[in-house]
Each structure stands twice: as structure tokens, then as C-alpha cells.
Design a protein around this motif. Structure first.
Motif, PDB file in Angstrom:
ATOM      1  N   LEU A 178      -4.008   2.052  -2.698  1.00  0.00           N
ATOM      2  CA  LEU A 178      -3.815   3.452  -2.307  1.00  0.00           C
ATOM      3  C   LEU A 178      -4.778   3.726  -1.152  1.00  0.00           C
ATOM      4  O   LEU A 178      -5.985   3.570  -1.297  1.00  0.00           O
ATOM      5  N   TYR A 195     -11.288   2.822   1.603  1.00  0.00           N
ATOM      6  CA  TYR A 195      -9.836   3.010   1.598  1.00  0.00           C
ATOM      7  C   TYR A 195      -9.432   4.390   2.116  1.00  0.00           C
ATOM      8  O   TYR A 195      -8.320   4.828   1.894  1.00  0.00           O
ATOM      9  N   SER A 239      -8.351   1.657  -4.440  1.00  0.00           N
ATOM     10  CA  SER A 239      -8.189   3.031  -3.948  1.00  0.00           C
ATOM     11  C   SER A 239      -9.557   3.599  -3.596  1.00  0.00           C
ATOM     12  O   SER A 239     -10.585   3.010  -3.958  1.00  0.00           O
ATOM     13  N   TYR A 256      -4.421  12.371  -6.272  1.00  0.00           N
ATOM     14  CA  TYR A 256      -4.875  11.608  -7.451  1.00  0.00           C
ATOM     15  C   TYR A 256      -4.299  12.201  -8.726  1.00  0.00           C
ATOM     16  O   TYR A 256      -3.883  11.493  -9.632  1.00  0.00           O
ATOM     17  N   ARG A 312       0.839  -1.203   0.000  1.00  0.00           N
ATOM     18  CA  ARG A 312       0.000   0.000   0.000  1.00  0.00           C
ATOM     19  C   ARG A 312       0.867   1.243   0.000  1.00  0.00           C
ATOM     20  O   ARG A 312       1.974   1.263   0.535  1.00  0.00           O
TER      21      ARG A 312
END
Ligand code: GLU
Length: 483
Positions: free
Chosen positions: A39, A81, A71, A58, A6
Motif C-alpha cells: 500500500l 511508503y 504500508s 486505512y 501495489r
């Protein structure tokens, strides 16, 4: 074991190159091992975290082309997440730790704790919690809470030492009396990083935690929580910091450090990625210029060194130049377009009508670009003769042979819209035979006549990519200086 890694940024601004390298090493490791990339947005620091910053993350990741399999942007098997969407999960596991005796409510006030800390500092002791609430029973604590008190939750450092396995640093044995019992949930119910990261890494089935070695000192606390909750502890890889040339942690005062700034300053994403990959990692054959696919193929976390990596802006510039040279004409045009628009003559309409010629102009300067931004300066000679003549050009202008060369050149240039390369070459040959000037005095004269400079794109390009009538006007103007 299935590989899951991650990248867990806190949304507090644009991504710094140090964080991007962490994201990259996670990405390269996972892709090399056919693993999954996650993510996770770590926004439990409600004061500093913003949704705008999350958007910036992003955007930056998208620009460099690092795509994550899971994500907050789309539902996944381990959603949500974003940590602020997981508060009930953290509550559940905190309750479990309390029930199992691995954590306890701590009613000590901030003032009390500050005074303790000060006292420890005076006596040169580590600021360990004095365990005042460590033996308060859960039932009694619950009564006090029902009466309106607001305690923190403190984790009990239940062992004397804990061994952390780290791919880069080896096994590290941490004595727990260097930190003592520590807070995992604040009195305002907000859980703390060292705790939530464990719950998330465990529930998201993270196999390897790859992050900056500034987190090394957090790791024994996290390892204890993994153990207390009965979770399997992931394998750690703490990668060294990026430092400036003074060996201090890379920061704004060393220059550009945010991914956004590099983008705005004309760096190519693949060059930045390639450069960052070489900070603390190197390929075994010494090759340096790589595409992302080549990096994925060759990357090995075991080859990451322990020592800090110095960020070398000159080397990044070199790397950027190398990647610019690899661009094809269409991509070069696309990257340069925003910068070309800053040249006065290059209106949208002009660009639309001259795409082919512009692409040729760009190709002619490609090898001399350090950043894409340089394009403005390097191609403007095609669209406007500079106002001033350089001193080296003046010297050429003063040569006896320059005037006849230029006069002959405009006489022979004809009326076509552009010179072809063959036509240009035959004109030069003709001048050479009729007035007997050749080599530098001939070529430099024409160059200076067109550009008032002895430097710039190849003469072949200058003479064939500027309209004939403009070349004539330019040379006439320069001949006036001569007089
Ligand atoms: N949110 C932490 C940071 O941005 C990540 C820590 C971790 O990877 O465990 O530093």
C-alpha cells in the motif's frame, strides 16, 4: 519472478468503490499467486492530499479486510511508503535523468506555455512542447538557476514510439508525438505523478501494475522513464472503469459511491467485496456468491474483461442479502447492534439482559434483510405494537371469526413469561377444535392481534419471543378497534 503489486491511492477523501475494486484486484491477484501486496500513499498533490484522508483510507481498507503486507503503517524493506517522505529519492533520480540527457531544465514561463497551448488548440494540433529549452546545456541551466531562476524539469520523449505490454489490452504501441516532452518536476521542486510512480514502482520491485484504465494514457510516459532509468518495466493490467447505468463514469450522482457510505448504509464488507469482484471479472462456472478465500482461489487477471462494468445497485442489494443469510447468530448480532440501539426500548441495559432473545429475533428476520440497516424496521414489532393497523390487517379484523379466535387465544395463553413453541401449537390446535376456525383466518387473526399487520416475522417467532403479558395487552387493544 516474485509477484509484488501495489495499491497506490491518493489521500484526497474516502475510498471510492472504483478504487476499492482496484485494491481488490491487486489483492486477489497477489494472494492467488503467493505474492506481496504493497500500500503506497501517493500524496505529491499537496493541495488535495491530507493526513485525515490517509486515515480514512486505512479505516476503509480495514473494514473490508484487505490487509497489505507493506504500508506506511509499519516499516518494510522498501520504506518509506508515503511519497511525501521520498522526495530526496526522487531528487536523486531526477538528477540522474538530467546528467544522462533524458531530462532537461525548462525555463519557459506559465504564460508562455499557456499561449503555446492555446495556439495549438486553435490550429487543432496536440499541445506539444515547442522544445525551446530542449537544447539548453546542463551547465548553462545550472548558471541560470544559481542566478535565481526556477525551472521545471522536462523529460525528453527520446523515442518515436513505445510498446506497452498489458495483460488485459495486449501490446499497445504508443507514438510519443502524441504527448511530446513532458514535465516531471515542477518549478517549485514538487515531482509529478508520472515520474514518481516509476521511481517507486521500480525501487519497490513492483512486478505488476494493476490499476484503472483511466491511467492507460499515462503508461507510455512511464514506460519511457523506466527505460531511461535502466529499470525493468513492470507488466501492466489496466482494468476497465465502473460506470453508472447511463454509461458515464460512476459518480455521486448515480448514488452511493464511497466505501464509507456503503458501510453506513448497512452493507456487509464481504458483500461489497464480492460484488466488486464480479465487476469485469467472473468465475468460469457462473457461481456468484463467494467468500474472500474463494475469490482468492479462483481469481485470474486474464479473465478480466476490457469493457466498462455497469454498477448495478439492485444486484449489490441482492448480494448483500445473500451474505446476510450466511451470517451466524453472533456476527449478525454484532452487525445489527448499532442499528438496534435506535429502537426506543432497546437501551444498553435492556440489550444486555435480553441478548438471547434478541439473537432469536434477529434470526427470525435475517432472511428478509436487504441491508443490516433494515433490521430496525424488521424487529421493532417484537418490542412495540405499531400505532397504525394496515388495511390488509383491517380486513382480517373484520372477519367474523377473528374476535372469537383472539378472545380464546388470550384466555388460553396462561401466565408463563413466554410461550414455548409447543404450548403455542397446542393453543392453536385447541382453538381450532373448540371454535372450528382453521388455516388463514386462524393464523392471520393471531398475527393481526399481535402486530396489526398481515406481514412480518414467522408467527412461531412472534408468539414465542414477545412476553405473554405483552401479547395479551396487544390483543386486548386490537379487540378494542374491532368494537
Ligand atoms: N495515485 C493514483 C490514483 O489514485 C494511482 C495511480 C497508479 O496506480 O499508478 O489514481
Amino acid at each position: 519472478m516474485s509477484i509484488r503489486v501495489r495499491f497506490a491511492p491518493s489521500p484526497t477523501g474516502h475510498i471510492h468503490v472504483g478504487n476499492l475494486r482496484t485494491a481488490l484486484f491487486n489483492y486477489l491477484f497477489a494472494k492467488n499467486q503467493n505474492g506481496q501486496t504493497i500500500l503506497r500513499i501517493e500524496d505529491t498533490d499537496t493541495v488535495r492530499s491530507t493526513l485525515e484522508s490517509e486515515e480514512l483510507i486505512y479505516k476503509d481498507l480495514d473494514w473490508v479486510g484487505l490487509e497489505f503486507d507493506e504500508s506506511p503503517l509499519f516499516e518494510g524493506d522498501y520504506s518509506p511508503y508515503r511519497q511525501s517522505d521520498r522526495l530526496d529519492i526522487y531528487k536523486k533520480y531526477a538528477d540522474k535523468l538530467l546528467e544522462d540527457g533524458f531530462a532537461y531544465y525548462c525555463f519557459c514561463s506559465k504564460e508562455e506555455l499557456d499561449a503555446e497551448r492555446e495556439k495549438a488548440a486553435k490550429e487543432s494540433r496536440p499541445p506539444l512542447y515547442n522544445l525551446k529549452c530542449a537544447n539548453t546545456s546542463l551547465d548553462e541551466a545550472k548558471k541560470r538557476i544559481a542566478n535565481g531562476e526556477k525551472p521545471a524539469i522536462r523529460f525528453r520523449a527520446f523515442k518515436e514510439n513505445i510498446i506497452v505490454k498489458d495483460i488485459i489490452h495486449g501490446d499497445i504501441d504508443f507514438p510519443t508525438n502524441s504527448f511530446g516532452d513532458f514535465i516531471i518536476v515542477r518549478p517549485d521542486d514538487m515531482p509529478i505523478y508520472n515520474y514518481v510512480v516509476v521511481v517507486d514502482d521500480a525501487l519497490m520491485k513492483i512486478s505488476h501494475v494493476i490499476r484503472g484504465d483511466d491511467h492507460l494514457s499515462n503508461t507510455p510516459k512511464q514506460a519511457l522513464i523506466f527505460e531511461a532509468l535502466g529499470f525493468e518495466t513492470p507488466i501492466f493490467a489496466h482494468i476497465p472503469m465502473i460506470v453508472g447505468d447511463d454509461h458515464a463514469k460512476l459518480s455521486k450522482r448515480h448514488g452511493t459511491t464511497s466505501v464509507e457510505q456503503f458501510r453506513d448504509n448497512g452493507y456487509l464488507p464481504e458483500a461489497l467485496i464480492n460484488y466488486l469482484a464480479l465487476l469485469s471479472w467472473s468465475s468460469d462456472d457462473g457461481k456468484e456468491v463467494f467468500s474472500i478465500d474463494e475469490l482468492i482461489e479462483r481469481f485470474s487477471i486474464k479473465r478480466v474483461s476490457k469493457s466498462a462494468a455497469v454498477f448495478d445497485f439492485d444486484k449489490l442489494n441482492w448480494m448483500n442479502g445473500q451474505h446476510i443469510r450466511l451470517l451466524d447468530s453472533d456476527r449478525l448480532f454484532k452487525e445489527c447492534l448499532p442499528y438496534m440501539k435506535s429502537i426506543e426500548l432497546l437501551t444498553d441495559e435492556f440489550i444486555e439482559q435480553n441478548i438471547y432473545r434478541l439473537k432469536e429475533c434477529l434470526l427470525s428476520v435475517k432472511d428478509s434483510l436487504v441491508t443490516i440497516k433494515d433490521v430496525t424496521q424488521n424487529i421493532s414489532v417484537y418490542f412495540k405494537q405499531p400505532d397504525d393497523i394496515t388495511s390488509a390487517a383491517k380486513e382480517i379484523l373484520e372477519l367474523e371469526s377473528t374476535k372469537p379466535v383472539l378472545e380464546n387465544f388470550i384466555q388460553l395463553i396462561g401466565d408463563d413469561e413466554y410461550l414455548t413453541i409447543d404450548r403455542y401449537k397446542s393453543i392453536m390446535k385447541e382453538i381450532q377444535t373448540t371454535i372450528g376456525v382453521k388455516g388463514k383466518p386462524l393464523y392471520m387473526a393471531v398475527r393481526v392481534g399481535i402486530s396489526k399487520s398481515t406481514e412480518g416475522p414467522e408467527l412461531d417467532s412472534l408468539t414465542t419471543l414477545i412476553p405473554v403479558k405483552c401479547i395479551k395487552k396487544r390483543i386486548e387493544k386490537v379487540l378494542l378497534i374491532k368494537k
